[in-house]
Design a protein around this motif. Structure first.
Motif, mmCIF file in Angstrom:
data_model
loop_
_atom_site.group_PDB
_atom_site.id
_atom_site.type_symbol
_atom_site.label_atom_id
_atom_site.label_comp_id
_atom_site.label_asym_id
_atom_site.label_seq_id
_atom_site.Cartn_x
_atom_site.Cartn_y
_atom_site.Cartn_z
ATOM 1 N N THR A 139 33.407 17.431 -6.923
ATOM 2 C CA THR A 139 34.019 17.375 -5.475
ATOM 3 C C THR A 139 33.489 18.360 -4.616
ATOM 4 O O THR A 139 32.971 19.271 -5.168
ATOM 5 C CB THR A 139 35.584 17.252 -5.654
ATOM 6 O OG1 THR A 139 35.998 18.501 -5.916
ATOM 7 C CG2 THR A 139 36.095 16.055 -6.426
ATOM 8 N N ARG A 140 33.713 18.275 -3.291
ATOM 9 C CA ARG A 140 33.120 19.176 -2.350
ATOM 10 C C ARG A 140 33.907 20.344 -2.120
ATOM 11 O O ARG A 140 33.679 21.570 -2.134
ATOM 12 C CB ARG A 140 32.998 18.616 -1.136
ATOM 13 C CG ARG A 140 32.070 17.482 -0.832
ATOM 14 C CD ARG A 140 32.028 17.069 0.638
ATOM 15 N NE ARG A 140 30.878 15.985 0.634
ATOM 16 C CZ ARG A 140 30.586 15.188 1.745
ATOM 17 N NH1 ARG A 140 31.161 15.543 2.915
ATOM 18 N NH2 ARG A 140 29.573 14.406 1.607
ATOM 19 N N ASN A 141 35.235 20.260 -2.390
ATOM 20 C CA ASN A 141 36.323 21.501 -2.365
ATOM 21 C C ASN A 141 36.425 22.340 -3.679
ATOM 22 O O ASN A 141 37.527 22.649 -4.208
ATOM 23 C CB ASN A 141 37.469 20.871 -1.813
ATOM 24 C CG ASN A 141 38.176 20.077 -2.767
ATOM 25 O OD1 ASN A 141 37.408 19.282 -3.667
ATOM 26 N ND2 ASN A 141 39.463 19.957 -2.917
ATOM 27 N N GLU A 187 22.159 18.020 -9.464
ATOM 28 C CA GLU A 187 21.038 18.854 -8.491
ATOM 29 C C GLU A 187 22.093 19.904 -7.696
ATOM 30 O O GLU A 187 22.983 19.498 -7.096
ATOM 31 C CB GLU A 187 20.432 18.086 -7.233
ATOM 32 C CG GLU A 187 19.619 18.985 -6.638
ATOM 33 C CD GLU A 187 18.820 18.277 -5.411
ATOM 34 O OE1 GLU A 187 18.934 18.736 -4.118
ATOM 35 O OE2 GLU A 187 18.049 17.524 -5.763
ATOM 36 N N ILE A 188 21.892 21.184 -7.994
ATOM 37 C CA ILE A 188 22.880 22.082 -7.855
ATOM 38 C C ILE A 188 22.253 23.174 -7.031
ATOM 39 O O ILE A 188 21.198 23.627 -7.427
ATOM 40 C CB ILE A 188 23.488 22.896 -9.197
ATOM 41 C CG1 ILE A 188 24.102 21.814 -10.147
ATOM 42 C CG2 ILE A 188 24.626 23.848 -8.421
ATOM 43 C CD1 ILE A 188 25.118 20.926 -9.402
ATOM 44 N N HIS A 189 22.663 23.434 -5.742
ATOM 45 C CA HIS A 189 22.286 24.609 -4.920
ATOM 46 C C HIS A 189 22.919 25.824 -5.283
ATOM 47 O O HIS A 189 24.213 25.914 -4.650
ATOM 48 C CB HIS A 189 22.059 23.951 -3.354
ATOM 49 C CG HIS A 189 21.361 22.890 -3.043
ATOM 50 N ND1 HIS A 189 20.212 22.962 -2.164
ATOM 51 C CD2 HIS A 189 21.169 21.813 -3.661
ATOM 52 C CE1 HIS A 189 19.547 21.891 -2.173
ATOM 53 N NE2 HIS A 189 20.156 20.966 -3.089
ATOM 54 N N TYR A 218 18.707 24.044 -8.670
ATOM 55 C CA TYR A 218 18.627 23.517 -9.964
ATOM 56 C C TYR A 218 18.788 22.051 -10.023
ATOM 57 O O TYR A 218 19.555 21.465 -9.658
ATOM 58 C CB TYR A 218 19.688 24.425 -10.885
ATOM 59 C CG TYR A 218 19.442 25.839 -10.922
ATOM 60 C CD1 TYR A 218 18.998 26.409 -11.931
ATOM 61 C CD2 TYR A 218 20.093 26.529 -9.836
ATOM 62 C CE1 TYR A 218 18.575 27.868 -11.793
ATOM 63 C CE2 TYR A 218 19.861 27.954 -9.704
ATOM 64 C CZ TYR A 218 19.301 28.575 -10.974
ATOM 65 O OH TYR A 218 18.992 30.020 -10.580
ATOM 66 N N ARG A 219 18.043 21.412 -11.242
ATOM 67 C CA ARG A 219 18.192 20.075 -11.413
ATOM 68 C C ARG A 219 18.213 19.976 -12.656
ATOM 69 O O ARG A 219 17.450 20.412 -13.514
ATOM 70 C CB ARG A 219 16.954 19.271 -10.513
ATOM 71 C CG ARG A 219 17.121 17.687 -10.836
ATOM 72 C CD ARG A 219 16.418 16.957 -10.064
ATOM 73 N NE ARG A 219 14.954 17.246 -10.012
ATOM 74 C CZ ARG A 219 14.224 16.686 -10.793
ATOM 75 N NH1 ARG A 219 14.609 15.859 -11.637
ATOM 76 N NH2 ARG A 219 12.619 16.924 -11.182
ATOM 77 N N MET A 220 19.185 19.215 -13.513
ATOM 78 C CA MET A 220 19.355 18.835 -14.810
ATOM 79 C C MET A 220 19.436 17.410 -15.114
ATOM 80 O O MET A 220 20.243 16.652 -14.066
ATOM 81 C CB MET A 220 20.602 19.413 -15.500
ATOM 82 C CG MET A 220 20.411 21.115 -15.620
ATOM 83 S SD MET A 220 20.528 21.763 -14.084
ATOM 84 C CE MET A 220 22.511 21.663 -13.618
ATOM 85 N N THR A 269 26.210 20.237 -4.112
ATOM 86 C CA THR A 269 26.315 19.642 -5.444
ATOM 87 C C THR A 269 25.819 18.146 -5.291
ATOM 88 O O THR A 269 26.518 17.426 -4.476
ATOM 89 C CB THR A 269 27.550 19.822 -6.289
ATOM 90 O OG1 THR A 269 28.526 18.988 -5.615
ATOM 91 C CG2 THR A 269 27.775 21.217 -6.621
ATOM 92 N N LEU A 270 24.774 17.557 -5.885
ATOM 93 C CA LEU A 270 24.520 16.300 -6.105
ATOM 94 C C LEU A 270 24.576 15.836 -7.516
ATOM 95 O O LEU A 270 23.472 16.278 -8.454
ATOM 96 C CB LEU A 270 23.201 15.896 -5.484
ATOM 97 C CG LEU A 270 23.149 16.206 -3.955
ATOM 98 C CD1 LEU A 270 21.520 16.131 -3.634
ATOM 99 C CD2 LEU A 270 23.974 15.252 -3.014
#
Length: 383
Positions: free
Chosen positions: A179-181, A217-219, A225-227, A190-191
């Motif tokens: 979640t965004r929060n 995908e994490i900024h 970063y992509r996993m 975060t994707l």
């Protein structure tokens, strides 16, 4: 006629409806084998394949409408000899402790990374029919430079029965994402999408297998970063160990004398066989021939113990450098583990590690005490 059709519809619907929940018993021991493989990318460049394996062993105490879970998690590395599994090297371990209710909600987690998923899978407090879906919230551990616990949102659908390893199980599909929060300032975006297959054992009232395929995908702090990969969870249930009974039966079966240097006793994690002053060839990790009769006897007794895991730990006296002590203790533990596996012990149930001189059982002030500290311990873990 209309009333009969309505009644028939109600009966068929009831037969296809079920209640799902977590049910732990105090007389049981639970273990979960976890394997995770995924590709990592940093700023669009391939950063390697990450493989992780864990073994979690725990017991549950029944509380009012919830359970107190206590146990231990072992982070492991698979060992191969000639492309054949030869046990698992334990990199690190720690205790785990948390509360879980019957729906799967997790609270009061001790400061460890486990459970990796918290509150998922979860079950609603209502009867489910095939095709029913529901939403929920939980948390997941994210490993980016350091470990974070982020909130997740889940959607679950119940899809009826499906075969798993030759047995019929109740089958669910779950999707979850962060979640965004999340409140982590280093993480700006975060994707993520996790597609989870859950197989539920309706007799045990617990999951039996979980398969989580994911893309993330994490900024984080200016980097992206992509996993991509998967995590598998294999559940197992056995009768809890009666340590006093195991110590008595094992001592009677082994029937070693006082001069044989083998002690059987209760330990914190299970029942311990302490092999004192094993004799190795000088400056090697090769056992002297006279020691193999002792190990053969130990193997014959351990082979009778079903569904338990064996942890082989090497220890040294306080001599040489710290690195030398660790390497010697590790190699000697490996020697014992490999030999027991070569005799027929299931390699999937054998863990090993070196302890160096970190856990002496006597002061290192006399040759007799140092002899006691030069030992290998085989712990029969309760799971």
């Amino acid at each position: 006629m209309r009333r009969a059709l309505i009644l028939l519809f109600f009966v068929v619907g009831s037969l296809n409806s079920q209640d799902f929940y977590y049910n732990f018993s105090e007389g049981k021991s639970y273990s979960i084998a976890i394997r995770s493989d995924y590709r990592r990318y940093k700023n669009k460049k391939y950063a390697g394949l990450t493989s992780k394996e864990y073994k979690v062993i725990f017991h549950a105490n029944n509380l009012e409408n919830s359970y107190k879970i206590d146990g231990r998690i072992y982070k492991m590395e698979k060992t191969l000899r000639n492309q054949v599994l030869s046990g698992y090297l334990v990199d690190e371990d720690c205790s785990v402790s948390y509360f879980m209710n019957r729906s799967g909600e997790v609270k009061s987690v001790k400061e460890t990374e486990y459970p990796f998923l918290r509150g998922a899978p979860n079950f609603p407090e209502k009867t489910l029919s095939i095709g029913d879906s529901y939403f929920g919230y939980g948390e997941a551990v994210l490993d980016i430079e350091r470990k974070y616990v982020l909130p997740i949102a889940t959607q679950t659908v119940y899809l009826g029965k499906k075969m798993l390893f030759g047995s019929e199980r109740d089958y669910f599909e779950i999707r979850y994402s962060y979640t965004r929060n999340h409140g982590v300032k280093e993480i700006t975006k975060t994707l993520a999408m996790h597609n989870v297959k859950l197989y539920y054992d309706n007799e045990a009232k617990l999951p039996s297998y979980i398969e989580d395929h994911f893309k993330e995908e994490i900024h984080h702090s200016g980097d992206v970063y992509r996993m991509e990969g998967f995590t598998l969870y294999f559940y197992n249930i056995t009768d809890a160990m009666n340590k006093e009974e195991v110590v008595r039966d094992l001592s009677d079966d082994l029937d070693f004398g006082e001069d044989d240097g083998v002690v059987v006793e209760k330990g914190e994690e299970g029942v311990v066989l302490r092999l004192e002053d094993l004799k190795f060839k000088p400056n090697t990790t090769d056992l002297l021939d006279i020691e193999y009769d002792k190990l053969d006897k130990i193997y014959n007794s351990l082979a009778k113990i079903k569904d338990k895991t064996f942890l082989v730990e090497g220890h040294t006296a306080f001599a040489g450098t710290e690195r030398e002590r660790y390497e010697l203790s590790l190699e000697r533990a490996k020697t014992i583990a490999y030999y027991l596996i070569s005799k027929g012990l299931d390699s999937k149930r054998v863990l090993y590690r070196g302890r160096g001189a970190d856990e002496p059982i006597a002061p290192n002030d006399t040759e007799e005490n140092m002899r006691k500290n030069r030992r290998v311990e085989i712990t029969i873990l309760d799971g």
